[in-house]
Design a protein around this motif. Structure first.
Motif, short mmCIF file in Angstrom:
data_model
loop_
_atom_site.label_atom_id
_atom_site.label_comp_id
_atom_site.label_asym_id
_atom_site.label_seq_id
_atom_site.Cartn_x
_atom_site.Cartn_y
_atom_site.Cartn_z
N LEU A 52 0.87 -1.17 0.00
CA LEU A 52 0.00 0.00 0.00
C LEU A 52 0.91 1.22 0.00
O LEU A 52 1.69 1.42 0.92
N HIS A 54 1.57 5.06 0.38
CA HIS A 54 1.05 6.27 1.00
C HIS A 54 2.01 7.39 0.63
O HIS A 54 3.16 7.40 1.07
N PHE A 78 -3.44 7.38 -0.90
CA PHE A 78 -3.24 5.94 -0.69
C PHE A 78 -3.57 5.27 -2.02
O PHE A 78 -4.65 5.47 -2.57
N GLY A 81 -3.02 -0.68 -3.44
CA GLY A 81 -3.24 -1.68 -2.40
C GLY A 81 -3.41 -3.08 -2.96
O GLY A 81 -4.33 -3.34 -3.73
N TYR A 109 -11.43 -2.94 7.85
CA TYR A 109 -10.18 -2.29 8.24
C TYR A 109 -9.05 -3.31 8.23
O TYR A 109 -9.21 -4.42 8.72
N SER A 129 -0.99 0.74 12.35
CA SER A 129 -1.58 1.41 11.20
C SER A 129 -2.99 0.87 11.05
O SER A 129 -3.22 -0.33 11.24
N HIS A 131 -6.00 0.95 8.21
CA HIS A 131 -6.42 1.32 6.86
C HIS A 131 -7.87 0.90 6.65
O HIS A 131 -8.18 -0.29 6.69
N VAL A 133 -10.63 0.00 4.30
CA VAL A 133 -10.47 -0.53 2.95
C VAL A 133 -11.79 -1.02 2.34
O VAL A 133 -12.73 -1.36 3.05
N ALA A 157 -7.75 2.05 -0.16
CA ALA A 157 -7.73 2.57 1.21
C ALA A 157 -8.37 3.95 1.23
O ALA A 157 -8.10 4.78 0.36
N SER A 161 -7.40 6.87 6.33
CA SER A 161 -6.58 5.81 6.92
C SER A 161 -5.42 6.42 7.70
O SER A 161 -5.00 7.54 7.45
N ASP A 163 -1.46 5.82 9.19
CA ASP A 163 -0.21 5.06 9.09
C ASP A 163 0.62 5.21 10.35
O ASP A 163 1.21 6.26 10.60
#
Length: 172
Positions: A52, A54, A78, A81, A109, A129, A131, A133, A157, A161, A163
Motif C-alpha cells: 500500500l 502512501h 493511498f 493496495g 479495516y 496502522s 487502513h 479498505v 484505502a 486511513s 499510518d
C-alpha cells in the motif's frame, strides 16, 4: 555520527488482521482487534505480499518576485493496495478464511503492527496502522513450478486511513 543505532529485522515481527468494524479509527480497542469476525492475515500473506503506497503530492509554490520555485505539501494519497495471499480454493479440508472473507466489495479495516512478535496479542498502547479498505478483485497468481497456490487481492484505502500513528486503547 557513531554507529550506535540498532536495527531490527522485521521477520516474524509483523501482525496483519482484517477487522469488520472499528468505532473510532484513531482509537481502536483491543476488543475490536480480537473480536468476532477478525481474520488474522499474517500467515496467509506472502513475505512481501502486502503493498500500500502512501504518498503526498507536492504543490509548486512559485512567486512573482522570486526566480526560484519552492514546494508545499499537498494532499495525501493511498494507492496500489494489494495483498498476495495463500489461496486454498478447491483444496479439500484446507483453511481458506482469508480468500473467503476478502470478497470483492467487502469493507472493513486492515490493521498492521510492526516490531513485536506476530503471535503476540494486541494490547493497549501498541502503535498500529489502520487502513479503512474496500476489497477489489482477486486474481490467481500465474502458475510456476514449486510454487504455493496464491492469489492477489486488490483493495483501496480510504483517505482517512492512519499510518502508524494510532495507539490501541483498552476496553470493550
Amino acid at each position: 555520527m557513531p554507529n550506535t543505532i540498532s536495527a531490527t529485522l522485521e521477520d516474524g515481527m509483523l501482525k496483519t488482521v482484517f477487522v469488520p468494524t472499528i468505532a473510532d479509527i484513531t482509537k481502536p480497542k483491543v476488543s475490536e482487534l480480537t473480536g468476532s469476525g477478525v481474520i488474522d492475515l499474517s500467515y496467509y500473506l506472502a513475505g512481501d505480499g502486502y503493498q500500500l503506497n502512501h504518498t503526498q503530492e507536492m504543490i509548486d509554490d512559485d512567486r512573482e518576485g522570486s526566480a526560484t520555485v519552492g514546494q508545499i505539501p499537498g494532499q495525501d494519497k493511498f494507492e496500489g493496495g494489494t495483498m498476495q495471499v495463500i489461496d486454498n480454493t478447491n483444496v479439500d479440508g484446507a483453511d481458506n478464511s482469508a480468500v473467503e472473507t476478502l470478497k470483492r466489495g467487502k469493507t472493513g479495516y486492515i490493521v498492521r503492527r510492526r516490531g513485536l512478535p506476530t503471535d503476540e496479542a494486541f494490547a493497549a498502547d501498541q502503535t498500529v496502522s489502520v487502513h479503512k479498505v474496500t476489497i477489489g478483485i482477486k486474481t490467481p497468481v500465474a502458475h510456476a513450478p514449486n510454487q504455493r497456490q496464491m492469489s492477489t487481492i486488490n483493495f483501496s484505502a480510504d483517505p482517512g486511513s492512519q499510518d502508524e500513528d494510532v495507539q490501541i486503547v483498552a476496553g470493550s
